[in-house]
Design a protein around this motif. Structure first.
Motif, PDB file in Angstrom:
ATOM      1  N   ILE A  43       4.812 -11.342  -2.496  1.00 14.70           N
ATOM      2  CA  ILE A  43       3.723 -12.292  -2.246  1.00 14.70           C
ATOM      3  C   ILE A  43       2.437 -11.545  -1.929  1.00 14.70           C
ATOM      4  O   ILE A  43       1.364 -11.865  -2.462  1.00 14.70           O
ATOM      5  CB  ILE A  43       4.080 -13.243  -1.086  1.00 14.70           C
ATOM      6  N   LEU A  44       2.528 -10.538  -1.045  1.00 13.93           N
ATOM      7  CA  LEU A  44       1.337  -9.786  -0.654  1.00 13.93           C
ATOM      8  C   LEU A  44       0.728  -9.024  -1.824  1.00 13.93           C
ATOM      9  O   LEU A  44      -0.492  -9.023  -2.013  1.00 13.93           O
ATOM     10  CB  LEU A  44       1.692  -8.804   0.476  1.00 13.93           C
ATOM     11  N   MET A  45       1.569  -8.372  -2.613  1.00 12.95           N
ATOM     12  CA  MET A  45       1.062  -7.589  -3.734  1.00 12.95           C
ATOM     13  C   MET A  45       0.336  -8.465  -4.745  1.00 12.95           C
ATOM     14  O   MET A  45      -0.660  -8.053  -5.351  1.00 12.95           O
ATOM     15  CB  MET A  45       2.219  -6.829  -4.394  1.00 12.95           C
ATOM     16  N   LYS A  46       0.813  -9.704  -4.910  1.00 16.53           N
ATOM     17  CA  LYS A  46       0.161 -10.627  -5.844  1.00 16.53           C
ATOM     18  C   LYS A  46      -1.052 -11.317  -5.212  1.00 16.53           C
ATOM     19  O   LYS A  46      -2.087 -11.478  -5.861  1.00 16.53           O
ATOM     20  CB  LYS A  46       1.168 -11.662  -6.335  1.00 16.53           C
ATOM     21  N   SER A  47      -0.948 -11.717  -3.944  1.00 17.27           N
ATOM     22  CA  SER A  47      -2.028 -12.449  -3.281  1.00 17.27           C
ATOM     23  C   SER A  47      -3.259 -11.576  -3.035  1.00 17.27           C
ATOM     24  O   SER A  47      -4.401 -12.021  -3.199  1.00 17.27           O
ATOM     25  CB  SER A  47      -1.548 -13.031  -1.947  1.00 17.27           C
ATOM     26  N   LEU A  48      -3.026 -10.336  -2.601  1.00 25.01           N
ATOM     27  CA  LEU A  48      -4.130  -9.433  -2.268  1.00 25.01           C
ATOM     28  C   LEU A  48      -4.409  -8.416  -3.360  1.00 25.01           C
ATOM     29  O   LEU A  48      -5.203  -7.499  -3.156  1.00 25.01           O
ATOM     30  CB  LEU A  48      -3.828  -8.712  -0.940  1.00 25.01           C
ATOM     31  N   ASN A  49      -3.732  -8.571  -4.510  1.00 18.21           N
ATOM     32  CA  ASN A  49      -3.913  -7.655  -5.638  1.00 18.21           C
ATOM     33  C   ASN A  49      -3.643  -6.210  -5.212  1.00 18.21           C
ATOM     34  O   ASN A  49      -4.458  -5.300  -5.431  1.00 18.21           O
ATOM     35  CB  ASN A  49      -5.323  -7.783  -6.219  1.00 18.21           C
ATOM     36  N   VAL A  50      -2.475  -5.996  -4.602  1.00 22.54           N
ATOM     37  CA  VAL A  50      -2.105  -4.704  -4.027  1.00 22.54           C
ATOM     38  C   VAL A  50      -1.123  -3.989  -4.956  1.00 22.54           C
ATOM     39  O   VAL A  50      -0.175  -4.606  -5.458  1.00 22.54           O
ATOM     40  CB  VAL A  50      -1.470  -4.908  -2.628  1.00 22.54           C
ATOM     41  N   THR A  51      -1.325  -2.707  -5.172  1.00 22.90           N
ATOM     42  CA  THR A  51      -0.414  -1.903  -5.980  1.00 22.90           C
ATOM     43  C   THR A  51       0.751  -1.431  -5.120  1.00 22.90           C
ATOM     44  O   THR A  51       0.673  -1.469  -3.874  1.00 22.90           O
ATOM     45  CB  THR A  51      -1.140  -0.686  -6.554  1.00 22.90           C
ATOM     46  N   PRO A  52       1.850  -0.955  -5.725  1.00 18.92           N
ATOM     47  CA  PRO A  52       2.951  -0.402  -4.928  1.00 18.92           C
ATOM     48  C   PRO A  52       2.514   0.723  -4.006  1.00 18.92           C
ATOM     49  O   PRO A  52       2.977   0.814  -2.861  1.00 18.92           O
ATOM     50  CB  PRO A  52       3.935   0.097  -5.999  1.00 18.92           C
ATOM     51  N   ALA A  53       1.630   1.588  -4.482  1.00 20.81           N
ATOM     52  CA  ALA A  53       1.151   2.690  -3.635  1.00 20.81           C
ATOM     53  C   ALA A  53       0.383   2.158  -2.434  1.00 20.81           C
ATOM     54  O   ALA A  53       0.534   2.650  -1.303  1.00 20.81           O
ATOM     55  CB  ALA A  53       0.279   3.635  -4.447  1.00 20.81           C
ATOM     56  N   GLN A  54      -0.455   1.134  -2.642  1.00 15.95           N
ATOM     57  CA  GLN A  54      -1.214   0.551  -1.529  1.00 15.95           C
ATOM     58  C   GLN A  54      -0.294  -0.149  -0.541  1.00 15.95           C
ATOM     59  O   GLN A  54      -0.492  -0.070   0.674  1.00 15.95           O
ATOM     60  CB  GLN A  54      -2.255  -0.437  -2.072  1.00 15.95           C
ATOM     61  N   PHE A  55       0.721  -0.837  -1.070  1.00 13.76           N
ATOM     62  CA  PHE A  55       1.662  -1.488  -0.162  1.00 13.76           C
ATOM     63  C   PHE A  55       2.447  -0.460   0.643  1.00 13.76           C
ATOM     64  O   PHE A  55       2.783  -0.690   1.808  1.00 13.76           O
ATOM     65  CB  PHE A  55       2.626  -2.385  -0.943  1.00 13.76           C
ATOM     66  N   GLY A  56       2.731   0.674   0.012  1.00 15.38           N
ATOM     67  CA  GLY A  56       3.359   1.761   0.758  1.00 15.38           C
ATOM     68  C   GLY A  56       2.517   2.181   1.950  1.00 15.38           C
ATOM     69  O   GLY A  56       3.047   2.491   3.023  1.00 15.38           O
ATOM     70  N   TRP A  57       1.197   2.142   1.794  1.00 13.65           N
ATOM     71  CA  TRP A  57       0.307   2.484   2.906  1.00 13.65           C
ATOM     72  C   TRP A  57       0.292   1.398   3.982  1.00 13.65           C
ATOM     73  O   TRP A  57       0.136   1.698   5.168  1.00 13.65           O
ATOM     74  CB  TRP A  57      -1.112   2.744   2.401  1.00 13.65           C
ATOM     75  N   VAL A  58       0.450   0.129   3.581  1.00 11.31           N
ATOM     76  CA  VAL A  58       0.536  -0.946   4.572  1.00 11.31           C
ATOM     77  C   VAL A  58       1.718  -0.703   5.503  1.00 11.31           C
ATOM     78  O   VAL A  58       1.632  -0.906   6.714  1.00 11.31           O
ATOM     79  CB  VAL A  58       0.672  -2.323   3.877  1.00 11.31           C
ATOM     80  N   VAL A  59       2.825  -0.245   4.924  1.00 13.07           N
ATOM     81  CA  VAL A  59       4.000   0.083   5.725  1.00 13.07           C
ATOM     82  C   VAL A  59       3.779   1.373   6.516  1.00 13.07           C
ATOM     83  O   VAL A  59       4.071   1.451   7.711  1.00 13.07           O
ATOM     84  CB  VAL A  59       5.242   0.216   4.814  1.00 13.07           C
ATOM     85  N   TYR A 106      -6.892  -6.935   2.104  1.00 10.53           N
ATOM     86  CA  TYR A 106      -6.027  -5.761   2.219  1.00 10.53           C
ATOM     87  C   TYR A 106      -6.483  -4.836   3.334  1.00 10.53           C
ATOM     88  O   TYR A 106      -5.667  -4.370   4.146  1.00 10.53           O
ATOM     89  CB  TYR A 106      -6.018  -5.018   0.879  1.00 10.53           C
ATOM     90  N   HIS A 107      -7.784  -4.576   3.433  1.00  7.13           N
ATOM     91  CA  HIS A 107      -8.279  -3.632   4.430  1.00  7.13           C
ATOM     92  C   HIS A 107      -8.173  -4.182   5.850  1.00  7.13           C
ATOM     93  O   HIS A 107      -7.904  -3.434   6.798  1.00  7.13           O
ATOM     94  CB  HIS A 107      -9.723  -3.241   4.108  1.00  7.13           C
ATOM     95  N   LEU A 108      -8.380  -5.505   6.023  1.00  5.39           N
ATOM     96  CA  LEU A 108      -8.198  -6.098   7.348  1.00  5.39           C
ATOM     97  C   LEU A 108      -6.731  -6.049   7.764  1.00  5.39           C
ATOM     98  O   LEU A 108      -6.412  -5.799   8.933  1.00  5.39           O
ATOM     99  CB  LEU A 108      -8.699  -7.543   7.349  1.00  5.39           C
ATOM    100  N   LEU A 109      -5.836  -6.293   6.814  1.00  2.04           N
ATOM    101  CA  LEU A 109      -4.405  -6.197   7.117  1.00  2.04           C
ATOM    102  C   LEU A 109      -4.039  -4.768   7.493  1.00  2.04           C
ATOM    103  O   LEU A 109      -3.264  -4.544   8.432  1.00  2.04           O
ATOM    104  CB  LEU A 109      -3.587  -6.648   5.903  1.00  2.04           C
TER     105      LEU A 109
END
Length: 434
Positions: A43-59, A106-109
């Motif tokens: 959901i996050l990757m689609k809603s915020l237009n996040v790539t796998p690498a960016q989501f890896g950084w969220v974690v 993405y950046h606020l999250l």
């Protein structure tokens, strides 16, 4: 001279049971805050237009901030009442989680995850220090079994409910749910938990950073630090892309995900108290090794699954997490036997810090290994990720073995102290030494 006799598993007092409940719910909220990211990944990757690498950084950014705060807090962790530390850091965790709920980009999250990690990453270490101060070694396996149920509880209750709310009101809703529960728990902790301050009488170093330096430089402690760090890397590498893998590779629908997590959590709830009891009765390292072998086999199967029916995905996940939990409980219990009482807060904080940093690095590496050509496309190289995780688990067995040997040697030393001092039971000296 009387020969000291070791007692069987010591029963819990009424207050100890209350304390276990408080600490277990603390673990539940903190773990859920982290765990909920995995089922929300698609959901996050689609809603915020996040790539796998960016989501890896969220974690990872949570892990890195948690690791940094753990190191900063380590020197002070034995200088204050542990209850006060828990209240302070839990309040910060609540604020950080509320920030996640309010994030609109993405950046606020990313920024909110930093704040959450700064405070939430220390809570587990303080909880472990409390457990080590309040409970004897032959009680801790059962305590760890209950505390680790926070992980299973997050899957049985937290994640399915969170996903349900996310499907209704968006991905922000699960974080608001965590905030509401955490506020209630904070009130119970403030009103019911007693001070935990016996360690203050044992402090000999006034300078917090000198205390930190002495703890880090202790060669016995360094082995425990390495074991703890390796213990977390595999989970951090495998977990962040779990739901994206199930949806895009195995073709499990978004609405079927709660069933996967529910069944996996139920299996963990069934197995963890059993593993906790076994950990108090059997050789902890042997139990850990058996769980590690089972985890390796199931991870290699899971990361190479073709599209299969939902029931088979559920079965594979259930068995895989049984192996993972059979590793965590005995390894964590062994690790509590290393530090002396005067160093426990610092030791647990440093261990938690290294665990978070190592896990954060693992999540970043996972983001670099896994790729996706576009929204809804299958994740690539997930099987390679499984091989890397299996190798990390194998390396961890060596370090946990060394921890096991040190704890056994320390127990023999305690028996000798009890005999020399004419104690009736080694439990009279265990609280201060183990």
């Amino acid at each position: 001279m009387k020969q000291p006799q070791s007692t069987a598993a010591t029963p819990f007092t009424a207050y100890q049971k209350l304390l276990i409940g408080i600490l277990a719910l603390l673990q539940f909220t903190v773990i859920l805050d982290f765990m909920v990211l995995s089922p929300l990944s698609d959901i996050l990757m689609k809603s915020l237009n996040v790539t796998p690498a960016q989501f890896g950084w969220v974690v990872s950014v949570y892990a890195f901030s948690a690791g940094g705060s753990g190191l900063l807090a380590a020197g002070f962790a034995d200088k204050f009442d542990r209850k006060k530390l828990l209240v302070f850091f839990y309040a910060g965790f609540i604020l950080g989680t509320f920030g996640c709920a309010m994030a609109t980009s993405y950046h606020l999250l990313l920024a909110a995850r930093v704040v959450t990690g700064l405070f939430g990453g220390v809570i587990g270490a303080i909880s472990m220090a409390v457990v080590t101060d309040i409970f004897e070694l032959n009680q801790r396996g059962r305590v760890m079994g209950v505390l680790q149920m926070g992980f299973a509880g997050s899957q049985v209750l937290g994640i399915p409910i969170g996903l349900y709310f996310a499907n209704l009101w968006g991905w922000h809703a699960p974080f608001l749910m965590i905030v509401g529960l955490a506020v209630l728990l904070m009130l119970v902790m403030v009103l019911k938990m007693q001070p935990v301050n016996k360690h203050l009488a044992l402090q000999s170093e006034k300078n917090a950073f000198l205390h930190l330096g002495h703890t880090v430089s202790n060669s016995r402690y360094q082995t425990g630090f390495l074991a703890t760090a390796f213990l977390s890397v595999g989970g951090f590498m495998l977990m962040p892309f779990g739901s994206a893998y199930l949806i895009n590779n195995i073709h499990i629908s978004q609405h079927s995900l709660p069933m996967v997590f529910l069944c996996t959590g139920i299996s963990s709830i069934v197995i963890m108290p059993f593993i906790g009891k076994l950990s108090d009765k059997l050789n902890k390292f042997h139990l850990f090794t058996g769980g590690s072998i089972l985890a390796i086999i199931m991870i290699l199967i899971y990361t190479n699954l073709p599209p299969v029916p939902l029931w088979l995905v559920v079965v594979v996940n259930m068995i895989m997490f049984m192996g993972i939990m059979s590793r965590m409980i005995p390894a964590t219990t062994l690790n509590t036997g290393i530090p002396e009482m005067a160093d426990r807060g610092a030791y647990m904080s440093i261990s938690s810090s290294l665990q978070q940093v190592a896990g954060g690095i693992g999540a970043v590496i996972a983001g670099l290994i896994v790729s996706q050509s576009g929204k809804g496309a299958p994740l690539q190289h997930y099987g390679t990720l499984g091989i890397v995780v299996a190798a990390v688990i194998t390396a961890c067995i060596f370090f946990v073995y060394r921890v096991s040997v040190m704890v056994q040697n320390k127990q023999r030393e305690v028996v000798n102290v009890a005999a020399a001092e004419n104690y009736d039971s080694i439990d009279e000296v265990l609280p201060e030494h183990l």
